[in-house]
Design a protein around this motif. Structure first.
Motif, PDB file in Angstrom:
ATOM      1  N   ILE A  59     -21.805 -35.174  16.595  1.00 43.34           N
ATOM      2  CA  ILE A  59     -23.048 -35.766  17.111  1.00 43.34           C
ATOM      3  C   ILE A  59     -24.118 -35.800  16.028  1.00 43.34           C
ATOM      4  O   ILE A  59     -24.841 -36.788  15.875  1.00 43.34           O
ATOM      5  CB  ILE A  59     -23.540 -34.963  18.332  1.00 43.34           C
ATOM      6  CG1 ILE A  59     -22.559 -35.118  19.501  1.00 43.34           C
ATOM      7  CG2 ILE A  59     -24.929 -35.422  18.750  1.00 43.34           C
ATOM      8  CD1 ILE A  59     -22.904 -34.262  20.707  1.00 43.34           C
ATOM      9  N   MET A  60     -24.193 -34.734  15.223  1.00 46.75           N
ATOM     10  CA  MET A  60     -25.268 -34.651  14.240  1.00 46.75           C
ATOM     11  C   MET A  60     -25.063 -35.596  13.058  1.00 46.75           C
ATOM     12  O   MET A  60     -26.025 -35.915  12.353  1.00 46.75           O
ATOM     13  CB  MET A  60     -25.407 -33.206  13.738  1.00 46.75           C
ATOM     14  CG  MET A  60     -25.788 -32.216  14.834  1.00 46.75           C
ATOM     15  SD  MET A  60     -27.081 -32.783  15.978  1.00 46.75           S
ATOM     16  CE  MET A  60     -28.455 -33.036  14.859  1.00 46.75           C
TER      17      MET A  60
ATOM     18  N   ILE B 167     -28.200 -40.315  15.768  1.00 45.30           N
ATOM     19  CA  ILE B 167     -29.153 -39.559  16.573  1.00 45.30           C
ATOM     20  C   ILE B 167     -29.818 -38.475  15.736  1.00 45.30           C
ATOM     21  O   ILE B 167     -29.176 -37.831  14.906  1.00 45.30           O
ATOM     22  CB  ILE B 167     -28.459 -38.931  17.808  1.00 45.30           C
ATOM     23  CG1 ILE B 167     -29.497 -38.363  18.770  1.00 45.30           C
ATOM     24  CG2 ILE B 167     -27.481 -37.842  17.401  1.00 45.30           C
ATOM     25  CD1 ILE B 167     -28.911 -37.894  20.087  1.00 45.30           C
ATOM     26  N   ARG B 168     -31.120 -38.309  15.908  1.00 46.81           N
ATOM     27  CA  ARG B 168     -31.863 -37.291  15.181  1.00 46.81           C
ATOM     28  C   ARG B 168     -31.801 -35.964  15.938  1.00 46.81           C
ATOM     29  O   ARG B 168     -31.539 -35.927  17.137  1.00 46.81           O
ATOM     30  CB  ARG B 168     -33.316 -37.726  14.984  1.00 46.81           C
ATOM     31  CG  ARG B 168     -33.469 -38.941  14.065  1.00 46.81           C
ATOM     32  CD  ARG B 168     -34.933 -39.313  13.898  1.00 46.81           C
ATOM     33  NE  ARG B 168     -35.515 -39.743  15.166  1.00 46.81           N
ATOM     34  CZ  ARG B 168     -36.811 -40.070  15.326  1.00 46.81           C
ATOM     35  NH1 ARG B 168     -37.618 -40.004  14.288  1.00 46.81           N
ATOM     36  NH2 ARG B 168     -37.258 -40.450  16.504  1.00 46.81           N
ATOM     37  N   SER B 169     -32.088 -34.871  15.209  1.00 41.63           N
ATOM     38  CA  SER B 169     -31.985 -33.546  15.830  1.00 41.63           C
ATOM     39  C   SER B 169     -32.974 -33.390  16.986  1.00 41.63           C
ATOM     40  O   SER B 169     -32.654 -32.767  18.002  1.00 41.63           O
ATOM     41  CB  SER B 169     -32.230 -32.455  14.787  1.00 41.63           C
ATOM     42  OG  SER B 169     -33.518 -32.598  14.185  1.00 41.63           O
TER      43      SER B 169
ATOM     44  N   ILE C 108     -32.009 -32.416  20.797  1.00 40.57           N
ATOM     45  CA  ILE C 108     -32.597 -31.283  21.517  1.00 40.57           C
ATOM     46  C   ILE C 108     -33.200 -31.739  22.834  1.00 40.57           C
ATOM     47  O   ILE C 108     -33.016 -31.110  23.887  1.00 40.57           O
ATOM     48  CB  ILE C 108     -33.642 -30.583  20.634  1.00 40.57           C
ATOM     49  CG1 ILE C 108     -32.962 -29.903  19.442  1.00 40.57           C
ATOM     50  CG2 ILE C 108     -34.427 -29.561  21.440  1.00 40.57           C
ATOM     51  CD1 ILE C 108     -33.923 -29.351  18.424  1.00 40.57           C
ATOM     52  N   LEU C 109     -33.935 -32.853  22.799  1.00 40.96           N
ATOM     53  CA  LEU C 109     -34.530 -33.374  24.036  1.00 40.96           C
ATOM     54  C   LEU C 109     -33.442 -33.775  25.031  1.00 40.96           C
ATOM     55  O   LEU C 109     -33.565 -33.516  26.233  1.00 40.96           O
ATOM     56  CB  LEU C 109     -35.437 -34.564  23.722  1.00 40.96           C
ATOM     57  CG  LEU C 109     -36.751 -34.245  23.011  1.00 40.96           C
ATOM     58  CD1 LEU C 109     -37.492 -35.530  22.660  1.00 40.96           C
ATOM     59  CD2 LEU C 109     -37.629 -33.361  23.898  1.00 40.96           C
ATOM     60  N   GLY C 110     -32.406 -34.409  24.534  1.00 42.33           N
ATOM     61  CA  GLY C 110     -31.330 -34.830  25.419  1.00 42.33           C
ATOM     62  C   GLY C 110     -30.604 -33.669  26.065  1.00 42.33           C
ATOM     63  O   GLY C 110     -30.076 -33.787  27.176  1.00 42.33           O
ATOM     64  N   LYS C 111     -30.593 -32.517  25.381  1.00 42.36           N
ATOM     65  CA  LYS C 111     -29.909 -31.337  25.912  1.00 42.36           C
ATOM     66  C   LYS C 111     -30.807 -30.476  26.800  1.00 42.36           C
ATOM     67  O   LYS C 111     -30.307 -29.697  27.615  1.00 42.36           O
ATOM     68  CB  LYS C 111     -29.375 -30.470  24.764  1.00 42.36           C
ATOM     69  CG  LYS C 111     -28.059 -30.968  24.197  1.00 42.36           C
ATOM     70  CD  LYS C 111     -26.951 -30.847  25.237  1.00 42.36           C
ATOM     71  CE  LYS C 111     -25.614 -31.255  24.677  1.00 42.36           C
ATOM     72  NZ  LYS C 111     -24.556 -31.176  25.718  1.00 42.36           N
TER      73      LYS C 111
ATOM     74  N   PHE D 230     -32.061 -30.090  32.006  1.00 39.39           N
ATOM     75  CA  PHE D 230     -32.132 -28.764  32.627  1.00 39.39           C
ATOM     76  C   PHE D 230     -33.554 -28.440  33.082  1.00 39.39           C
ATOM     77  O   PHE D 230     -33.745 -27.686  34.041  1.00 39.39           O
ATOM     78  CB  PHE D 230     -31.606 -27.705  31.671  1.00 39.39           C
ATOM     79  CG  PHE D 230     -30.203 -27.988  31.197  1.00 39.39           C
ATOM     80  CD1 PHE D 230     -29.198 -28.240  32.113  1.00 39.39           C
ATOM     81  CD2 PHE D 230     -29.902 -28.038  29.850  1.00 39.39           C
ATOM     82  CE1 PHE D 230     -27.906 -28.524  31.700  1.00 39.39           C
ATOM     83  CE2 PHE D 230     -28.621 -28.319  29.426  1.00 39.39           C
ATOM     84  CZ  PHE D 230     -27.617 -28.570  30.352  1.00 39.39           C
ATOM     85  N   PHE D 231     -34.541 -29.003  32.391  1.00 37.80           N
ATOM     86  CA  PHE D 231     -35.923 -28.877  32.844  1.00 37.80           C
ATOM     87  C   PHE D 231     -36.082 -29.557  34.205  1.00 37.80           C
ATOM     88  O   PHE D 231     -36.681 -28.992  35.134  1.00 37.80           O
ATOM     89  CB  PHE D 231     -36.862 -29.504  31.804  1.00 37.80           C
ATOM     90  CG  PHE D 231     -38.303 -29.563  32.244  1.00 37.80           C
ATOM     91  CD1 PHE D 231     -39.139 -28.476  32.058  1.00 37.80           C
ATOM     92  CD2 PHE D 231     -38.823 -30.708  32.833  1.00 37.80           C
ATOM     93  CE1 PHE D 231     -40.462 -28.526  32.453  1.00 37.80           C
ATOM     94  CE2 PHE D 231     -40.145 -30.770  33.231  1.00 37.80           C
ATOM     95  CZ  PHE D 231     -40.966 -29.670  33.044  1.00 37.80           C
ATOM     96  N   LEU D 232     -35.530 -30.756  34.339  1.00 42.47           N
ATOM     97  CA  LEU D 232     -35.616 -31.479  35.615  1.00 42.47           C
ATOM     98  C   LEU D 232     -34.792 -30.776  36.701  1.00 42.47           C
ATOM     99  O   LEU D 232     -35.212 -30.730  37.869  1.00 42.47           O
ATOM    100  CB  LEU D 232     -35.133 -32.918  35.431  1.00 42.47           C
ATOM    101  CG  LEU D 232     -35.969 -33.765  34.455  1.00 42.47           C
ATOM    102  CD1 LEU D 232     -35.347 -35.151  34.288  1.00 42.47           C
ATOM    103  CD2 LEU D 232     -37.405 -33.891  34.951  1.00 42.47           C
ATOM    104  N   ILE D 233     -33.631 -30.232  36.320  1.00 37.31           N
ATOM    105  CA  ILE D 233     -32.827 -29.473  37.284  1.00 37.31           C
ATOM    106  C   ILE D 233     -33.607 -28.263  37.774  1.00 37.31           C
ATOM    107  O   ILE D 233     -33.593 -27.924  38.967  1.00 37.31           O
ATOM    108  CB  ILE D 233     -31.491 -29.048  36.648  1.00 37.31           C
ATOM    109  CG1 ILE D 233     -30.581 -30.265  36.455  1.00 37.31           C
ATOM    110  CG2 ILE D 233     -30.788 -28.007  37.521  1.00 37.31           C
ATOM    111  CD1 ILE D 233     -29.314 -29.960  35.682  1.00 37.31           C
TER     112      ILE D 233
END
Length: 387
Positions: free
Chosen positions: A226-227, A231-233, A237-240, A244-247
């Protein structure tokens, strides 16, 4: 018979070899030795000191409307017990209300005018005790101590006021104790525990999901793939973390609804204050999960770290055991615990109905912890990718 003995001896020999191999492997693996010994020692010390229902240094506000020798003696009995700390001497009932609403004090002692005169006349001198019922566990324990202290004071005063050769049938002096729990009149345990369960379950799930999701990518080898993609780091991080924040928000909404509708816990506060506190708490939880992932190469290590950190955070949150009863060092440690501040917010919103004016110190602390944890975890995550 002989062949059976030979087979049994061979089996035990193979088993001994396997056991020796495993113990030697654990001995050579310093990280495994650390996980087996150090976390157990640390958690035993933390739990041993923090997991106590004994209450010390209960923040107390005093309103002495009598200003007599007897009233001052009564207050000195409370202070001398070591259970109560007088943090404010109020001059009016409005100051008493302000102290409890703003979490300056957990308990208020109101000595009415004429207290000493009633004692001398052998009447039941009224003493009003107001307790913050949002923490029903501490309230019940504190009320038990109050009854003991008042009984001892009444006995001391009776001995002092009774003539030397008075008969045992002489009128006994005493105090008429008036207990008044606020915000939780019946001192219902569920009103105290349900808000705490909401925060504790959310912290456990969000930290675990965030840490395991990133470690899983590293363990199966897809993280490197992936890295090296466009895609930027930061995007990774936001995608990961955002899911979980919304969950976590969904979990808080779900368990709050269960607490309100099924367990009948009252919610009298502002939903916007609850939302603000929940979002800041979840940001701190996501940052903690991301930080744990940077120290883990496998899901097993992530699980061990998660157990090592989340359990003490739960114990040192004030969920079940009063923070004031913990040693001073552990009380300092609770200052970096986001669950501590979120429990204050959620209980105050549920039961007190207070808003930003009262809760801004706890919300500010949550915001600071969230910012620090996210910043440190992102920096560590980037450095772990470059390593």
């Amino acid at each position: 018979m002989h062949s059976t003995n030979v087979w049994t001896e061979a089996m035990f020999e193979r088993l001994r070899a396997m056991l020796m191999k495993e113990f030697l492997q654990i001995r050579r693996d310093r990280w495994a030795m650390f996980r087996l010994i150090v976390p157990m020692i640390i958690q035993m010390l933390v739990f041993g000191y923090a997991a106590t229902f004994t209450v010390h240094h209960v923040a107390t506000v005093v309103l002495d409307l009598d200003q007599s020798q007897a009233s001052r003696s009564l207050i000195s009995h409370f202070v001398a017990s070591g259970r109560f700390d007088v943090v404010e001497a109020a001059r009016s009932r409005a100051e008493v209300t302000h102290a409890i609403d703003n979490d300056v004090a957990v308990l208020a002692i109101v000595v009415h005018a004429g207290f000493q005169q009633d004692l001398q006349n052998g009447k039941g001198a009224p003493l009003q005790v107001i307790v913050d019922g949002t923490n029903s566990n501490t309230a019940l324990i504190a009320l038990g101590y109050i009854s003991q202290i008042v009984a001892q004071f009444s006995s001391d005063e009776a001995s002092r006021l009774m003539p030397p050769h008075a008969s045992l049938a002489a009128p006994q002096t005493g105090i008429s104790l008036q207990l008044q729990p606020w915000f939780n009149p019946g001192l219902e345990d569920r009103w105290f525990f349900i808000p705490g369960v909401i925060g504790s379950l959310t912290l456990l799930q969000v930290v675990s999901l965030t840490a395991f999701a990133i470690v899983r990518e590293r363990e199966v080898g897809t993280l490197e793939q992936i890295m090296v993609s466009p895609i930027r780091s930061v995007e990774f991080i936001l995608g990961k973390t955002v899911p979980f924040f919304l969950i976590g928000l969904g979990d808080i909404l779900l368990v709050s609804a269960i607490g309100i509708l099924w367990f009948k816990v009252p919610f009298i506060g502002d939903p916007l204050v609850m939302l603000a506190g929940s979002m800041l708490f979840l940001l701190a939880a996501v940052g903690m999960g991301l930080l744990l992932s940077t120290f883990s190469k496998t899901q097993q290590q992530a699980f061990a770290l998660n157990f090592f950190f989340v359990n003490p955070f739960f114990i040192l949150s004030g969920f079940a055991f009063p923070i004031a009863a913990m040693p001073q060092v552990l009380q300092w440690f609770t200052l970096i615990n986001p669950l501590r501040y979120f429990l204050v917010v959620i209980r105050a919103v549920f039961l007190k109905g207070v808003g930003f004016v009262v809760l801004w110190p706890d919300l500010t602390a949550l915001a600071a912890l969230a910012a620090v944890m996210l910043a440190v975890s992102v920096l560590r995550f980037r450095s772990s990718l470059d390593a």
